[in-house]
Design a protein around this motif. Sequence first.
Motif, PDB file in Angstrom:
ATOM      1  N   LEU A   5       2.173   6.021  -4.147  1.00 25.51           N
ATOM      2  CA  LEU A   5       2.371   6.577  -2.803  1.00 25.51           C
ATOM      3  C   LEU A   5       3.597   5.968  -2.141  1.00 25.51           C
ATOM      4  CD1 LEU A   5      -1.233   6.491  -1.316  1.00 25.51           C
ATOM      5  CD2 LEU A   5       0.136   8.553  -1.645  1.00 25.51           C
ATOM      6  N   LYS A   6       4.189   6.703  -1.233  1.00 25.77           N
ATOM      7  CA  LYS A   6       5.246   6.172  -0.394  1.00 25.77           C
ATOM      8  C   LYS A   6       4.662   5.933   0.993  1.00 25.77           C
ATOM      9  CE  LYS A   6       8.878   8.639  -2.900  1.00 25.77           C
ATOM     10  NZ  LYS A   6       9.984   9.648  -2.803  1.00 25.77           N
ATOM     11  N   VAL A   7       4.691   4.703   1.454  1.00 28.47           N
ATOM     12  CA  VAL A   7       4.130   4.355   2.759  1.00 28.47           C
ATOM     13  C   VAL A   7       5.176   3.631   3.596  1.00 28.47           C
ATOM     14  CG1 VAL A   7       1.762   4.218   1.892  1.00 28.47           C
ATOM     15  CG2 VAL A   7       3.205   2.189   1.855  1.00 28.47           C
ATOM     16  N   PHE A   8       5.060   3.743   4.938  1.00 34.02           N
ATOM     17  CA  PHE A   8       5.996   3.066   5.850  1.00 34.02           C
ATOM     18  C   PHE A   8       5.330   2.933   7.208  1.00 34.02           C
ATOM     19  CE2 PHE A   8       6.657   7.568   6.298  1.00 34.02           C
ATOM     20  CZ  PHE A   8       6.861   7.765   7.643  1.00 34.02           C
ATOM     21  N   PRO A   9       5.761   2.045   8.104  1.00 39.99           N
ATOM     22  CA  PRO A   9       6.641   0.930   7.721  1.00 39.99           C
ATOM     23  C   PRO A   9       5.877  -0.053   6.843  1.00 39.99           C
ATOM     24  CG  PRO A   9       5.815   0.596   9.932  1.00 39.99           C
ATOM     25  CD  PRO A   9       5.319   1.955   9.499  1.00 39.99           C
ATOM     26  N   ASN A  10       6.597  -0.820   6.110  1.00 34.29           N
ATOM     27  CA  ASN A  10       5.966  -1.785   5.191  1.00 34.29           C
ATOM     28  C   ASN A  10       6.828  -3.051   5.142  1.00 34.29           C
ATOM     29  OD1 ASN A  10       4.336  -2.989   3.325  1.00 34.29           O
ATOM     30  ND2 ASN A  10       4.807  -1.593   1.637  1.00 34.29           N
ATOM     31  N   PRO A  11       6.439  -4.115   5.855  1.00 40.63           N
ATOM     32  CA  PRO A  11       5.152  -4.405   6.509  1.00 40.63           C
ATOM     33  C   PRO A  11       4.912  -3.525   7.752  1.00 40.63           C
ATOM     34  CG  PRO A  11       6.365  -6.426   6.064  1.00 40.63           C
ATOM     35  CD  PRO A  11       7.313  -5.312   5.847  1.00 40.63           C
ATOM     36  N   CYS A  12       3.616  -3.384   8.082  1.00 42.60           N
ATOM     37  CA  CYS A  12       3.231  -2.575   9.241  1.00 42.60           C
ATOM     38  C   CYS A  12       2.450  -3.419  10.224  1.00 42.60           C
ATOM     39  CB  CYS A  12       2.426  -1.372   8.786  1.00 42.60           C
ATOM     40  SG  CYS A  12       0.899  -1.795   7.926  1.00 42.60           S
ATOM     41  N   GLU A  13       2.227  -2.835  11.430  1.00 44.71           N
ATOM     42  CA  GLU A  13       1.447  -3.551  12.448  1.00 44.71           C
ATOM     43  C   GLU A  13       0.121  -2.861  12.715  1.00 44.71           C
ATOM     44  OE1 GLU A  13       3.816  -4.250  15.885  1.00 44.71           O
ATOM     45  OE2 GLU A  13       5.065  -5.752  14.909  1.00 44.71           O
ATOM     46  N   SER A  14       0.133  -1.758  13.435  1.00 42.04           N
ATOM     47  CA  SER A  14      -1.130  -1.112  13.791  1.00 42.04           C
ATOM     48  C   SER A  14      -1.385   0.180  13.034  1.00 42.04           C
ATOM     49  CB  SER A  14      -1.155  -0.818  15.296  1.00 42.04           C
ATOM     50  OG  SER A  14      -0.063   0.014  15.644  1.00 42.04           O
ATOM     51  N   ALA A  15      -0.318   0.804  12.505  1.00 37.09           N
ATOM     52  CA  ALA A  15      -0.483   2.079  11.815  1.00 37.09           C
ATOM     53  C   ALA A  15       0.345   2.091  10.546  1.00 37.09           C
ATOM     54  CB  ALA A  15      -0.081   3.240  12.720  1.00 37.09           C
ATOM     55  N   TYR A  19      -2.493  -5.647   1.038  1.00 40.87           N
ATOM     56  CA  TYR A  19      -3.582  -4.721   0.757  1.00 40.87           C
ATOM     57  C   TYR A  19      -3.122  -3.639  -0.215  1.00 40.87           C
ATOM     58  CZ  TYR A  19      -5.719  -6.859   4.866  1.00 40.87           C
ATOM     59  OH  TYR A  19      -6.243  -7.743   5.757  1.00 40.87           O
ATOM     60  N   LEU A  20      -4.096  -2.957  -0.800  1.00 37.11           N
ATOM     61  CA  LEU A  20      -3.838  -1.822  -1.667  1.00 37.11           C
ATOM     62  C   LEU A  20      -4.497  -0.587  -1.061  1.00 37.11           C
ATOM     63  CD1 LEU A  20      -2.825  -0.782  -4.507  1.00 37.11           C
ATOM     64  CD2 LEU A  20      -5.169  -1.179  -5.286  1.00 37.11           C
ATOM     65  N   LEU A  21      -3.710   0.487  -0.881  1.00 35.13           N
ATOM     66  CA  LEU A  21      -4.235   1.768  -0.425  1.00 35.13           C
ATOM     67  C   LEU A  21      -4.348   2.690  -1.631  1.00 35.13           C
ATOM     68  CD1 LEU A  21      -4.953   3.979   1.706  1.00 35.13           C
ATOM     69  CD2 LEU A  21      -2.484   4.440   1.858  1.00 35.13           C
ATOM     70  N   VAL A  22      -5.507   3.295  -1.819  1.00 35.08           N
ATOM     71  CA  VAL A  22      -5.734   4.221  -2.920  1.00 35.08           C
ATOM     72  C   VAL A  22      -6.291   5.521  -2.354  1.00 35.08           C
ATOM     73  CG1 VAL A  22      -6.935   4.602  -5.108  1.00 35.08           C
ATOM     74  CG2 VAL A  22      -6.260   2.291  -4.460  1.00 35.08           C
ATOM     75  N   ILE A  23      -5.651   6.663  -2.676  1.00 37.65           N
ATOM     76  CA  ILE A  23      -6.187   7.962  -2.267  1.00 37.65           C
ATOM     77  C   ILE A  23      -6.508   8.771  -3.506  1.00 37.65           C
ATOM     78  CG2 ILE A  23      -4.886   7.925  -0.103  1.00 37.65           C
ATOM     79  CD1 ILE A  23      -3.102  10.116  -1.327  1.00 37.65           C
ATOM     80  N   HIS A  24      -7.462   9.679  -3.354  1.00 36.19           N
ATOM     81  CA  HIS A  24      -7.966  10.427  -4.498  1.00 36.19           C
ATOM     82  C   HIS A  24      -8.316  11.835  -4.038  1.00 36.19           C
ATOM     83  CE1 HIS A  24     -11.673  11.468  -7.057  1.00 36.19           C
ATOM     84  NE2 HIS A  24     -10.607  11.706  -7.813  1.00 36.19           N
ATOM     85  N   SER A  73      -1.494   5.463  -5.197  1.00 37.24           N
ATOM     86  CA  SER A  73      -1.773   4.186  -4.551  1.00 37.24           C
ATOM     87  C   SER A  73      -0.481   3.521  -4.114  1.00 37.24           C
ATOM     88  CB  SER A  73      -2.532   3.262  -5.506  1.00 37.24           C
ATOM     89  OG  SER A  73      -1.751   3.006  -6.645  1.00 37.24           O
ATOM     90  N   ALA A  74      -0.635   2.531  -3.231  1.00 35.72           N
ATOM     91  CA  ALA A  74       0.518   1.760  -2.752  1.00 35.72           C
ATOM     92  C   ALA A  74       0.048   0.418  -2.247  1.00 35.72           C
ATOM     93  CB  ALA A  74       1.246   2.503  -1.649  1.00 35.72           C
ATOM     94  N   VAL A  75       0.882  -0.585  -2.468  1.00 41.25           N
ATOM     95  CA  VAL A  75       0.639  -1.912  -1.920  1.00 41.25           C
ATOM     96  C   VAL A  75       1.389  -2.018  -0.602  1.00 41.25           C
ATOM     97  CG1 VAL A  75       0.961  -4.386  -2.268  1.00 41.25           C
ATOM     98  CG2 VAL A  75       0.311  -2.943  -4.199  1.00 41.25           C
ATOM     99  N   PHE A  76       0.701  -2.530   0.444  1.00 42.63           N
ATOM    100  CA  PHE A  76       1.381  -2.712   1.725  1.00 42.63           C
ATOM    101  C   PHE A  76       0.981  -4.039   2.340  1.00 42.63           C
ATOM    102  CE2 PHE A  76      -2.629  -0.781   2.894  1.00 42.63           C
ATOM    103  CZ  PHE A  76      -2.983  -1.399   4.087  1.00 42.63           C
ATOM    104  N   VAL A  77       1.798  -4.470   3.292  1.00 42.05           N
ATOM    105  CA  VAL A  77       1.560  -5.732   3.985  1.00 42.05           C
ATOM    106  C   VAL A  77       1.285  -5.451   5.445  1.00 42.05           C
ATOM    107  CG1 VAL A  77       2.551  -7.944   4.652  1.00 42.05           C
ATOM    108  CG2 VAL A  77       3.021  -7.017   2.376  1.00 42.05           C
ATOM    109  N   LYS A  78       0.179  -6.031   5.951  1.00 39.69           N
ATOM    110  CA  LYS A  78      -0.150  -5.952   7.380  1.00 39.69           C
ATOM    111  C   LYS A  78       0.331  -7.238   8.039  1.00 39.69           C
ATOM    112  CE  LYS A  78      -2.550  -5.032  11.231  1.00 39.69           C
ATOM    113  NZ  LYS A  78      -2.474  -6.298  11.954  1.00 39.69           N
ATOM    114  N   LYS A  79       1.198  -7.083   9.061  1.00 42.38           N
ATOM    115  CA  LYS A  79       1.725  -8.260   9.768  1.00 42.38           C
ATOM    116  C   LYS A  79       0.691  -8.832  10.720  1.00 42.38           C
ATOM    117  CE  LYS A  79       5.522  -6.328  11.371  1.00 42.38           C
ATOM    118  NZ  LYS A  79       6.854  -6.197  12.009  1.00 42.38           N
TER     119      LYS A  79
END
Length: 913
Positions: free
Chosen positions: A839-849, A893-898, A907-913
């Motif tokens: 998956l492509k996710v943003f922003p990464n790192p993220c805060e609330s969304a 964290y890891l986000l996985v959708i199916h 899936s995508a790995v992201f960082v929560k600040k």
Amino acid sequence: MTRSKLLCCFLFIPFLLNAQQPVTITEGHRNSYPSVKSKFTYTALGGKQSASASGVSAAKAEVARFNIVLSADGLDVSGTAISKNDLLSGAKLVAWSENINNLALASKAGTPDTAANEDLIKFVKHLLKYWQINNCKQQDISGRNYTFYWETWKGWICALPVLQDYDSSHAGSELAREALHFIKQVYKYNSIHENPYNVNDLSYSTGDFIYTNTRFLFCMAAFNPTVDEQIADYIRIQRLYENYAKPRDGGIYWGSGIWIDGTFMHHGSVHSSYQYQLRQWIDDMWKMKDTSFEISLDAYNHITKAVYTLYLECTDGKALGYTIGGRSPLGSVHNWMLARSYFVKLIKLGGALKGDQEYDPVMAAKYNYLTNTTTFPVHAENLDGFYQLNYAGMGLYRGRNNTNRWVATMRGLTSNNWGAEFINGQNTFGRYQAHGVLEILYAADHVKAASGYPDTPEWDWNVIPGTTTVHHWPDPWYSIQVINSSSFAWQKKRFVGALSNGKSGIFAMDYEEDPRNGGWGTSFTVIDNLKFRKSVFSHNNLMVCLGSDIQSAPTSNRPTDTICSNLFQFVYNPEVTSRGLYLNNSSSINSDIDQKTSLSDGNWIISPAGTGFHIPSQAGALRLIKGTQSVPAHNVYPRNSSATEDTYAHKMVSQSVAKAWIAHNRTKSSYEYVVVPGTTPADMQSRVVNFGSGKGIYSILQQDSVAHVIHFTEDNTSCYAVFQASSALPAPLVSASKPCLLLIKPAGDSINISICTPDLNPISDASRPKGWLAGLSVISFSIEGIWQLSGASNNVAVKNMDATSTTIEVDLQHGLNESFKLIPKATSIKPMQKNESQLKVFPNPCESALYVHDDLFSYNEWKIIDISGRTIKMSKSSINGRIDVSSLNPGTYLLVIHSPSTSEVKSAVFVKK
């Protein structure tokens, strides 16, 4: 050719057949030899300096008994024949050596006794002649006990100078050489010439050989014909000491030695009471200090590890667990094997080996801690924590609460490591000596008394602390007596041992009674077919104990027997009669009681030793006794199936005691309890509210025949004792391909993992007598999350990945653990399904969304997995390109959708600040 000449040739053939161990003699050896030699002479080794008149008279009378006549040329004798049985009697050989000793001393006295001299020559020739005629062999000598080896050498070595004088005055005589080879044969001197050395060869791999023979070999070598031969054999003897120090990688049935983990074995299992054998190694190698014959640093390190491990098992170096005492368990609780002086000497030897230092600073820091002293001018290294010793099937937990220093010993038996030894009238009732022991000893001036161990070898042999046993009634002694005169205690299973990550640890045991007792045949009068699985999870100075699958199927109808998990037994000694016993309140129980309490409500106890036990609500009953018990000593006889309780009635001892156990229901049972060493009533009252699964300190995630799993809340540590392969283990673990122990602890964005299997996977090995080799075990486990390895050895590899988990494969051997780190894998996930992608996710790192950029479906299943592999957020509704992550803690964290409709996974790995 004369008989004397024939004897010489016969005796020396073994030397000619052996390929010699090559040696290189240096000038250093030549320079060191005189000073080393002086430390192993007849006099230095304790040979007596004069003979009494009565001793000489007795020796002459013994010679006269054989009517010995010396030939005219002085090369042969005739006289009364000596039987082979007499020549192979250890007692006879000792007595004859004493006669030879007295005659030799009389011959060398200030006023030489010429009659004694003549008798000496005749007697030695006569003994050697019939030794040859009867084709006697060293291995056939009976009664070769310690006294035999400590005494037999004396007469022969004392006589050698007299025999050499005789040879110099009688052409063709080689009596001294013949006598020297005889005594070398008796002491297995030729072992030093084996090429190559074999660490499993019982010619010299037993600790008894080091303890009884080796020092005398130096003395014998000094009589070799040339100085170079003497020095060469000194080097070979020194190599034998080094060979003995090498760790063993499996079992040798009658051998002694050090295992890879530092534990000490004798007779094929852990047997710390035999570690006194190392005294001789240390003393002899101390004599070599600062010479060219000095022991190697590797050998020092191996012996030091063994001594260090012994002291790890002890409280302040004074006492160690009942369970590892072999055939005399209560007698071996006190550490008489290696006094502190030997450890100190060894550490000073290490200083010399490590570069002309006064002492080894590393071991000095450990010694100060282990003995609670300031013997060496270094800071004591804090060695509190958990230790795995899987060749011994043992875990150790060292700690301190308040001012109490304590050692908890956990141990079991297996199908290849026995738990108790029954030999020669010893340990008649030690059936349960290693049935999942958890015993706690405290540091004190009178450590046995403070910990509740009796001064004499009697107590209730059914109530070994921590064990699960069958309390037989009404015949408690007849039923547990060992009826074989010589045997060991074995079981059917191999999974027993421990895992440590330093401060925390797991001990686990899978037990099934073996009615044939490892092939020795029936050893007990009552066969219970007892089974259980148990574990101890040690963490933050407390131990959580779990049991499952506890059951018994006796071969005879025994309705009054009870399966029990024993908590403690405290035998009161005069020094500790005032120690309190507490049950659920701060008032000590001062009167005698015999109380059975339902466990439907939680209960807590503090033993007189100060050990706390909390038993949460569960099935079964708590039995608590304070009063007088009548028990037999460990060596009561007869040991046979016809004995009854009446057999022991007049051999019983009365003791004041406090003891407690959990009495299980007759159906398949389980247990849970918490052990708190060194506690007080006030401490227990304040803490019990947090004891029990889910009450604050720990949660039990699984407790059944497959696994025992605990999660400690405070530092997020997950502990697994996996008894059988499973694909449905509690998170963060998913599966394990074989029985194993695992400790999993998050550290920031990564995870620390320790894994081992205490199953040594024994493989039959023909090169070691009745022995085995520890085999390789390959274990795979899957953990939630997408990870890569960090700090792993070549024994660890990532085997597989999918969208939600990572599979690790580990090569394990010798009960040793593999410790490594898993870090987030931020690159694309390895495709495991058709059309799977990142998956492509943003922003990464993220805060609330977190926003997802992709051609998504209207409805998707999705979840967020944290760094420990736990699913912390999930939904089956559309994400509509945005996920609220404001509730997440900072981290990776890891986000996985199916998509259920297309089976596509992203899936995508992201960082929560």
